[in-house]
Design a protein around this motif. Structure first.
Motif, PDB file in Angstrom:
ATOM      1  N   SER A  53     -17.759  35.419  48.127  1.00  0.00           N
ATOM      2  CA  SER A  53     -16.705  36.142  47.412  1.00  0.00           C
ATOM      3  C   SER A  53     -17.255  37.309  46.599  1.00  0.00           C
ATOM      4  CB  SER A  53     -15.937  35.184  46.496  1.00  0.00           C
ATOM      5  OG  SER A  53     -15.261  34.218  47.271  1.00  0.00           O
ATOM      6  N   ILE A  78     -12.623  32.453  45.417  1.00  0.00           N
ATOM      7  CA  ILE A  78     -11.988  33.302  46.427  1.00  0.00           C
ATOM      8  C   ILE A  78     -11.833  34.710  45.863  1.00  0.00           C
ATOM      9  CG2 ILE A  78     -10.769  31.363  47.478  1.00  0.00           C
ATOM     10  CD1 ILE A  78      -8.196  32.342  46.096  1.00  0.00           C
ATOM     11  N   ALA A 126      -9.139  38.015  45.411  1.00  0.00           N
ATOM     12  CA  ALA A 126      -7.757  38.491  45.436  1.00  0.00           C
ATOM     13  C   ALA A 126      -7.812  40.014  45.545  1.00  0.00           C
ATOM     14  CB  ALA A 126      -7.002  38.069  44.188  1.00  0.00           C
ATOM     15  N   TYR A 153      -4.715  36.884  48.911  1.00  0.00           N
ATOM     16  CA  TYR A 153      -5.920  36.077  48.750  1.00  0.00           C
ATOM     17  C   TYR A 153      -6.781  36.282  49.993  1.00  0.00           C
ATOM     18  CZ  TYR A 153      -3.403  33.182  45.273  1.00  0.00           C
ATOM     19  OH  TYR A 153      -2.712  32.704  44.198  1.00  0.00           O
ATOM     20  N   ASP A 189     -10.234  34.364  51.630  1.00  0.00           N
ATOM     21  CA  ASP A 189     -11.188  33.272  51.504  1.00  0.00           C
ATOM     22  C   ASP A 189     -12.055  33.232  52.753  1.00  0.00           C
ATOM     23  OD1 ASP A 189     -12.559  30.878  51.130  1.00  0.00           O
ATOM     24  OD2 ASP A 189     -10.825  29.894  50.236  1.00  0.00           O
ATOM     25  N   ILE A 194      -0.263  36.452  48.431  1.00  0.00           N
ATOM     26  CA  ILE A 194      -0.312  35.457  47.362  1.00  0.00           C
ATOM     27  C   ILE A 194       0.923  34.573  47.359  1.00  0.00           C
ATOM     28  CG2 ILE A 194      -0.250  35.219  44.830  1.00  0.00           C
ATOM     29  CD1 ILE A 194      -2.304  37.551  44.764  1.00  0.00           C
ATOM     30  N   ILE A 225      -4.153  29.031  51.698  1.00  0.00           N
ATOM     31  CA  ILE A 225      -4.801  29.159  50.396  1.00  0.00           C
ATOM     32  C   ILE A 225      -3.849  28.699  49.299  1.00  0.00           C
ATOM     33  CG2 ILE A 225      -5.933  30.709  48.758  1.00  0.00           C
ATOM     34  CD1 ILE A 225      -6.737  32.437  51.191  1.00  0.00           C
TER      35      ILE A 225
END
Length: 164
Positions: free
Chosen positions: A44, A78, A80, A85, A87, A105, A111
């Protein structure tokens, strides 16, 4: 997510997968050999840096999660970005098989379901600063290898346009 950003995310995941077998990166071999397991912070943080580089107007941020499931304490990290999102390591958890998960989101997708599970376990969430402090040894060397590898993969695929 724009097609250019999506291509960059895919190339970066592929670079992460290749990193464990790269002799130049022997310092991180033990850390990366189980990728994606245990690599969410590294993936990330380095992905966020990669998305912000080279004149990009992208502004990703890092979300950290921590929870207990009885005897053990767990965490996950993760990215954003622009209402989505991302991941790169969700597939380390049972029941999640996609190599890359990117979703709005508010989508109620994989997620979001994972986050709801963490909430149900009394989990805590935080926004983390972009830093390589949690990556062992000289993280910038690893990052530059990942960046260069992802850039080469993008160029080879013909998708090496920078996100706007």
């Amino acid at each position: 997510m724009t097609p250019e950003t999506e291509a960059r995310v895919k190339a970066f995941r592929q670079a992460l997968e290749q990193a464990a077998d790269e002799p130049v990166l022997s310092t991180w071999r033990d850390y990366l050999k189980a990728f994606p397991r245990g690599c969410c912070e590294l993936a990330s943080q380095t992905l966020a840096q990669y998305l912000m580089e080279e004149g990009s107007n992208l502004h990703p941020f890092i979300i950290g999660m921590a929870w207990d499931d009885g005897p053990d304490r767990h965490g996950h990290v993760i990215v954003a970005l622009d209402g989505e999102y991302i991941d790169l390591t969700l597939d380390q958890f049972d029941g999640y098989n996609d190599r890359i998960v990117a979703e709005p989101i508010e989508s109620g997708g994989q997620i979001a379901a994972f986050i709801q599970t963490v909430r149900g376990l009394g989990g805590a969430f935080s926004t983390r600063k972009l830093t390589f402090d949690g990556i062992p040894d000289q993280a910038w060397k690893l990052y530059h290898w990942l960046k260069n590898t992802a850039d080469r993969l993008l160029a080879a695929s013909g998708q090496d346009r920078k996100p706007g």
